[in-house]
Design an enzyme around this catalytic site. Structure first.
Site, mmCIF file in Angstrom:
data_model
loop_
_atom_site.group_PDB
_atom_site.id
_atom_site.type_symbol
_atom_site.label_atom_id
_atom_site.label_comp_id
_atom_site.label_asym_id
_atom_site.label_seq_id
_atom_site.Cartn_x
_atom_site.Cartn_y
_atom_site.Cartn_z
ATOM 1 N N TYR A 1 24.341 13.911 -3.776
ATOM 2 C CA TYR A 1 24.311 13.517 -2.359
ATOM 3 C C TYR A 1 23.314 14.387 -1.594
ATOM 4 O O TYR A 1 22.556 13.909 -0.762
ATOM 5 C CB TYR A 1 25.700 13.653 -1.731
ATOM 6 C CG TYR A 1 26.724 12.737 -2.363
ATOM 7 C CD1 TYR A 1 26.727 11.378 -2.073
ATOM 8 C CD2 TYR A 1 27.679 13.225 -3.256
ATOM 9 C CE1 TYR A 1 27.651 10.528 -2.665
ATOM 10 C CE2 TYR A 1 28.608 12.383 -3.846
ATOM 11 C CZ TYR A 1 28.597 11.031 -3.544
ATOM 12 O OH TYR A 1 29.502 10.200 -4.133
ATOM 13 N N ASN B 1 27.873 0.924 1.339
ATOM 14 C CA ASN B 1 26.789 0.123 0.750
ATOM 15 C C ASN B 1 27.244 -1.327 0.608
ATOM 16 O O ASN B 1 28.166 -1.608 -0.151
ATOM 17 C CB ASN B 1 26.444 0.717 -0.623
ATOM 18 C CG ASN B 1 25.372 -0.078 -1.350
ATOM 19 O OD1 ASN B 1 24.773 -0.985 -0.774
ATOM 20 N ND2 ASN B 1 25.151 0.283 -2.610
ATOM 21 N N CYS C 1 24.261 2.846 -5.702
ATOM 22 C CA CYS C 1 24.858 4.041 -5.116
ATOM 23 C C CYS C 1 25.724 4.769 -6.143
ATOM 24 O O CYS C 1 26.060 5.934 -5.950
ATOM 25 C CB CYS C 1 25.655 3.687 -3.863
ATOM 26 S SG CYS C 1 26.911 2.441 -4.147
ATOM 27 N N HIS C 2 26.045 4.068 -7.261
ATOM 28 C CA HIS C 2 26.835 4.754 -8.302
ATOM 29 C C HIS C 2 26.016 5.842 -9.007
ATOM 30 O O HIS C 2 26.572 6.667 -9.706
ATOM 31 C CB HIS C 2 27.357 3.729 -9.317
ATOM 32 C CG HIS C 2 26.280 2.958 -10.007
ATOM 33 N ND1 HIS C 2 25.720 1.816 -9.467
ATOM 34 C CD2 HIS C 2 25.625 3.171 -11.181
ATOM 35 C CE1 HIS C 2 24.788 1.353 -10.291
ATOM 36 N NE2 HIS C 2 24.701 2.167 -11.338
ATOM 37 N N GLU D 1 24.521 2.367 -18.292
ATOM 38 C CA GLU D 1 23.106 2.703 -18.096
ATOM 39 C C GLU D 1 22.658 3.888 -18.949
ATOM 40 O O GLU D 1 21.506 4.312 -18.877
ATOM 41 C CB GLU D 1 22.854 3.023 -16.612
ATOM 42 C CG GLU D 1 23.077 1.816 -15.708
ATOM 43 C CD GLU D 1 22.975 2.150 -14.229
ATOM 44 O OE1 GLU D 1 22.779 3.347 -13.897
ATOM 45 O OE2 GLU D 1 23.088 1.232 -13.420
#
Lengths: 226, 166
Positions: A161, A184, A192-193, A219
């Protein structure tokens, strides 16, 4: 034209009550004519600039697709993607779009096909980037900056962050960044993850930490996902 | 100790709809209103940190919106007239407006567009945004008497556009 014109307007707008003198004038031919004319003026104004005239509702199309993280809703206007939502009931999504965005809401797989296609490819591990137009006119400029910074984090990577806060030039704003990411409207498409807490901790996620971990694992950023 | 603070996101979410409606009424163009609305919340965002909680109110937003709208109207006055958002021919036909009624609406629309921008702003604030004269004065600058005079002047001009009505 007439000395009672102001009084008549005041009466019709509810600014003042009817005085005896005004009441007498309204009994005359001229008074009756002016009352009718002003009423028609206000009615025409209402028709031209009342709710329907000033804010024509837009239409938002949505559909649902099954994914490894459960049912995902996709909602888009003519201008672009409006919302990605999971862990929400269909009724509550439709209500939210209808009320908060003042839109007519229509279920339409055809109008959402492009984003759906890209999402399917994402969950199949075939693509990590999305190529869609976004319709985010209801977010704040600050939130926009945060989301755009988050959108630049590539798949397989995570940032903190605080790092996003630094990238948008507000080094002390990591809490505000967290809040903006929490709202979001298009998670996954704006990833945003991939934004996590300092020190390798996973941080928060509006969709739930299980889903955040699943997405990061998908991912290949699992080590950082803790 | 400090009173609960409203965040800008909350303010935006709560008031975006009415502000964009106000700008559309002021500018007569939905797209222009959307653009101006972006501007309003950008300005609000910049001013937000500097101001005390009392400033972060609906009236405060209306002041910013009015200034933004008046600026947009001024710069537009130099350009060619744009497509209109409210086309009397495109109005819902359920009331079945007669040709006369259509003509009347068209005349009214021209009259609204010919109003000085401040009068138009005052009229829309009073009729559609639900502001009192004190709040209109705060949004527009000037005092309550002037705010009311702007609204009344606007209505007189619109009524005159109807001509010698039956």
């Amino acid at each position: 034209m007439t000395t009672y014109e102001d009084d008549l307007i005041a009466l019709l707008l509810g600014d003042r009550r009817r005085s005896p003198a005004l009441a007498r004038w309204l009994g005359t031919l001229e008074g009756r004519r002016e009352l009718r004319a002003y009423r028609r003026t206000l009615a025409a104004l209402e028709q031209l600039y009342g709710d329907a005239g000033a804010a024509p509702r837009r239409t938002i199309y949505y559909c649902a697709i099954p994914t490894p993280i459960g049912r995902v809703f996709v909602a888009a206007s003519e201008a672009g993607l409006v919302r990605i939502s999971f862990r929400q009931s269909e009724a509550s999504l439709v209500d939210e779009l209808r009320q908060r965005l003042a839109a007519d809401v229509v279920r339409s797989p055809a109008r959402t096909a492009d984003v759906v296609h890209q999402l399917r490819a994402y969950f199949a591990g075939e693509r990590w980037r999305f190529d869609v137009r976004l319709d985010l006119r209801h977010i704040t400029p600050f939130q926009r900056r945060v989301l755009m910074a988050a959108a630049r984090v590539p798949a397989g990577k995570v940032v903190s962050y605080g790092e996003i806060a630094r990238r948008i030039g507000q080094p002390h704003g990591s809490r505000a960044v967290g809040q903006a990411l929490g709202h979001n409207p298009v998670p996954i498409v704006i990833p945003c993850h991939r934004v996590v807490a300092a020190g390798g901790r996973i941080g928060g996620y509006t969709g739930g930490l299980t889903i955040k971990r699943k997405l990061l694992r998908l991912e290949g950023a699992v080590a950082a996902a803790g | 100790m400090s009173p609960p603070r409203v965040t800008l996101a909350e303010l935006t979410e709560r008031h975006r709809g009415e502000i964009v409606g106000y700008l559309a009424r002021m500018l007569g163009d939905r797209q222009e209103a959307e653009d101006a609305c972006q501007d309003v919340f950008l300005r609000a965002h910049r001013a937000f940190a500097r101001l005390g909680p009392e400033a972060k109110s609906r009236a405060w937003l209306y002041r910013i919106a009015t200034n933004t709208g008046l600026n947009a109207a001024r710069s537009r006055a130099r350009r060619v007239a744009r497509a209109i958002a409210v086309d009397p021919d495109a109005l819902p036909a359920d009331a079945g407006p007669s040709p006369e009624r259509r003509e009347e609406l068209r005349a009214m629309k021209r009259a609204v567009e010919a109003l000085p921008p401040r009068q138009r702003a005052a009229l829309m604030l009073r009729q559609f945004q639900g502001l009192g004269y004190a709040e209109i004065a705060a949004s527009l600058g000037g005092n309550e008497v002037a705010a009311r005079a702007n609204v009344y002047q606007a209505l007189k001009k619109l009524r005159a556009a109807l001509g010698e009505a039956r």
